[in-house]
Write a protein that holds these residues in place. Structure first.
Motif, short mmCIF file in Angstrom:
data_model
loop_
_atom_site.label_atom_id
_atom_site.label_comp_id
_atom_site.label_asym_id
_atom_site.label_seq_id
_atom_site.Cartn_x
_atom_site.Cartn_y
_atom_site.Cartn_z
N PRO A 17 -0.41 2.43 -2.87
CA PRO A 17 0.20 1.26 -2.85
C PRO A 17 0.31 0.28 -1.75
O PRO A 17 0.20 -0.65 -1.63
N GLY A 18 0.59 1.15 -0.67
CA GLY A 18 0.74 0.59 0.58
C GLY A 18 -0.69 -0.12 1.40
O GLY A 18 -0.77 -1.21 1.59
N SER A 19 -1.70 0.58 1.04
CA SER A 19 -2.96 0.11 1.25
C SER A 19 -3.29 -1.45 0.56
O SER A 19 -3.57 -2.32 1.26
N LEU A 20 -2.95 -1.44 -0.68
CA LEU A 20 -3.23 -2.41 -1.34
C LEU A 20 -2.16 -3.76 -1.03
O LEU A 20 -2.75 -4.74 -0.86
N PHE A 21 -0.95 -3.32 -0.66
CA PHE A 21 -0.21 -4.55 -0.13
C PHE A 21 -0.73 -4.93 1.22
O PHE A 21 -0.57 -6.16 1.50
N ILE A 22 -1.32 -4.06 2.02
CA ILE A 22 -1.70 -4.66 3.39
C ILE A 22 -3.10 -5.52 3.09
O ILE A 22 -3.19 -6.42 3.78
N VAL A 23 -3.88 -5.12 2.27
CA VAL A 23 -4.96 -5.86 1.99
C VAL A 23 -4.64 -7.33 1.33
O VAL A 23 -5.22 -8.37 1.89
N ALA A 24 -3.61 -7.32 0.51
CA ALA A 24 -3.09 -8.54 -0.05
C ALA A 24 -2.56 -9.35 1.17
O ALA A 24 -2.65 -10.82 1.33
N GLY A 25 -1.87 -8.72 2.02
CA GLY A 25 -1.22 -9.71 3.05
C GLY A 25 -2.27 -10.21 4.08
O GLY A 25 -2.11 -11.29 4.50
N LEU A 26 -3.18 -9.45 4.46
CA LEU A 26 -4.24 -10.02 5.36
C LEU A 26 -4.93 -11.14 4.75
O LEU A 26 -5.28 -12.13 5.36
N LEU A 27 -5.22 -10.89 3.53
CA LEU A 27 -6.12 -12.10 2.44
C LEU A 27 -5.29 -13.58 2.59
O LEU A 27 -5.82 -14.41 2.87
N CYS A 84 4.00 -8.83 2.18
CA CYS A 84 3.13 -7.78 1.83
C CYS A 84 2.72 -7.06 2.81
O CYS A 84 2.54 -5.57 2.63
N TYR A 85 2.33 -7.35 3.88
CA TYR A 85 1.99 -6.74 5.12
C TYR A 85 2.92 -5.73 5.47
O TYR A 85 2.94 -4.48 5.82
N GLY A 86 4.12 -6.38 5.65
CA GLY A 86 5.36 -5.33 6.20
C GLY A 86 5.54 -4.16 5.11
O GLY A 86 6.13 -3.13 5.46
N ILE A 87 5.69 -4.39 3.78
CA ILE A 87 5.78 -3.36 2.97
C ILE A 87 4.88 -2.19 3.08
O ILE A 87 4.97 -1.10 3.11
N GLY A 88 3.61 -2.75 3.03
CA GLY A 88 2.53 -1.66 3.55
C GLY A 88 2.75 -0.86 4.66
O GLY A 88 2.59 0.24 4.63
N PHE A 89 2.58 -1.76 5.55
CA PHE A 89 2.73 -1.06 6.90
C PHE A 89 3.89 -0.29 7.19
O PHE A 89 3.64 0.96 7.78
N GLY A 90 5.05 -0.69 6.60
CA GLY A 90 6.40 -0.08 6.96
C GLY A 90 6.42 1.16 5.91
O GLY A 90 7.29 2.22 6.52
#
Length: 406
Positions: free
Chosen positions: A279-289, A306-312
């Motif tokens: 799920p973290g990877s999906l959050f990072i993709v969403a944040g970057l887009l 989104c990026y913070g949830i994924g990266f964190g």
């Protein structure tokens, strides 16, 4: 059961976490601001701007190769205090860097000092944290790193755009100087000649440790590629997209990390890496887009969350995975490889993404950077599927000697 041995929040752990926070705060306050300073004041090109970040990262990697050996020989205190002294000297020198060449040389010097100190602190943390609470403990310890990676750029950009470059350097140097008395107090509490156990034979490292750490290192590298794009070019993207408060991205990102970090450690201890990495990877993709299409400060909010949830959630999971994959005597090696893969991802990410931005735009560049977490997700899910298939594969009927314990 010895209840005291399971205590996590000891005074040593708290002091060590604070030292790590200040160390990475000193790094992040300049990591995101020096590229903008180099372009605006020193008239650096896009390639030179990317070198401001990548040369630092590469010199930190080289420094950790030496630092790992020093830890094995009991040189922990030397790494901490010499590393801090070199880092502080480099930060002070930024003020008199009148050319891009001088700035790049000082960035390499800072990388050497930072590589020393950043090797010692995480290894000390993995020694202090109870084994049964390793995921939770490294999650909290890693929170100091992620919080600095989010709050540091916000503070740095605010100082650069407000009081100016001199105030930024004074604040950065002050954060690093504060570590000195805290580290002195910490090293007096822990064994005076703390020493990593003897290194295993080369054949054992090649055949065991490096092989077990390769996959999490690769995933950490891909995770860091997109983060290199944020550190190196977010301020420039703000100017391109006319986003006056681009630094708020780091604020919202910090909020998400503070919320998710304590939970992610407990999730890791219970369910393992897949529950966080997928799920973290999906959050990072969403944040970057979302970031690449942002046209207002309000649009930065969901992108940063989104990026913070994924990266964190992903970064401490990868670090804990690596620590738990090796013997206690090899934790210094595991931590060194974790940070080296992080820095290598940042270095290569800034160079590749900087080249993309040179021929397109920073918005398009961030869309391309989303390919890194997509690749991470594809590699990891493929490995999980292959591992599950191998477990379900029936053993040969004519032999009982090939059965494998689950």
């Amino acid at each position: 059961m010895n209840h005291s041995s399971e205590r996590l929040w000891t005074s040593s752990f708290i002091t060590l976490t604070l030292c790590n926070l200040l160390l990475f705060m000193g790094l992040q306050m300049t990591l995101s601001t020096l590229p903008a300073y180099a372009e605006g004041t020193l008239q650096a090109s896009s390639v030179q701007v990317s070198l401001v970040t990548s040369l630092f990262a590469l010199s930190a990697i080289a420094s950790r190769l030496f630092s790992g050996k020093a830890m094995e020989k009991g040189g922990r205190n030397l790494l901490i205090f010499l590393g801090l002294a070199v880092s502080i000297t480099a930060v002070i020198g930024y003020y008199w860097a009148g050319s891009i060449l001088a700035l790049l040389l000082l960035r390499m010097l800072f990388g050497i000092g930072f590589g020393m100190a950043s090797t010692a602190f995480p290894t000390m943390a993995s020694d202090i944290i109870p084994i049964r609470r390793m995921g939770e403990g490294m999650g909290y310890f890693g929170l100091s790193t992620s919080l600095a990676m989010s709050a540091g750029p916000l503070i740095g950009l605010s100082l650069l755009q407000g009081p100016g470059f001199g105030s930024l350097l004074i604040s950065t140097a002050a954060a690093l100087v504060l570590i000195l008395p805290l580290s002195y107090r910490l090293t007096r509490k822990l064994p005076a000649h703390h020493k990593e156990p003897a290194a295993p034979p080369v054949a054992e490292i090649r055949g065991g440790t490096f092989r077990r750490l390769f996959i999490p290192c690769l995933l950490n590298f891909l995770l860091s590629v997109s983060y290199g794009g944020l550190l190196g070019f977010l301020a420039l993207y703000g100017a391109e997209a006319h986003l006056e408060h681009i630094a708020y991205f780091f604020l919202f990102n910090a909020v998400a990390i503070v919320v998710v970090r304590p939970l992610s450690g407990k999730i890791y201890d219970r369910f393992g890496p897949p529950a966080l990495l997928i799920p973290g990877s999906l959050f990072i993709v969403a944040g970057l887009l979302q970031l690449s299409f942002a046209s207002s400060t309000a649009a930065l909010f969901p992108a940063a969350l989104c990026y913070g949830i994924g990266f964190g959630s992903m970064q401490p999971a990868l670090q804990t995975w690596m620590i738990q994959s090796v013997e206690p005597r090899q934790r210094g090696t595991a931590n060194g490889m974790f940070f080296n893969s992080l820095d290598l991802g940042v270095a290569i990410g800034t160079m590749i993404l900087g080249s993309i931005a040179l021929y397109t735009s920073f918005g398009v560049m961030y869309r391309y950077s989303a390919l890194a977490p997509v690749l991470l997700l594809l590699i990891y899910t493929t490995l999980l599927i292959a591992k599950r298939y191998n477990r379900q594969k029936p053993a040969p009927k004519n032999s009982t000697s090939h059965s494998v314990a689950k």
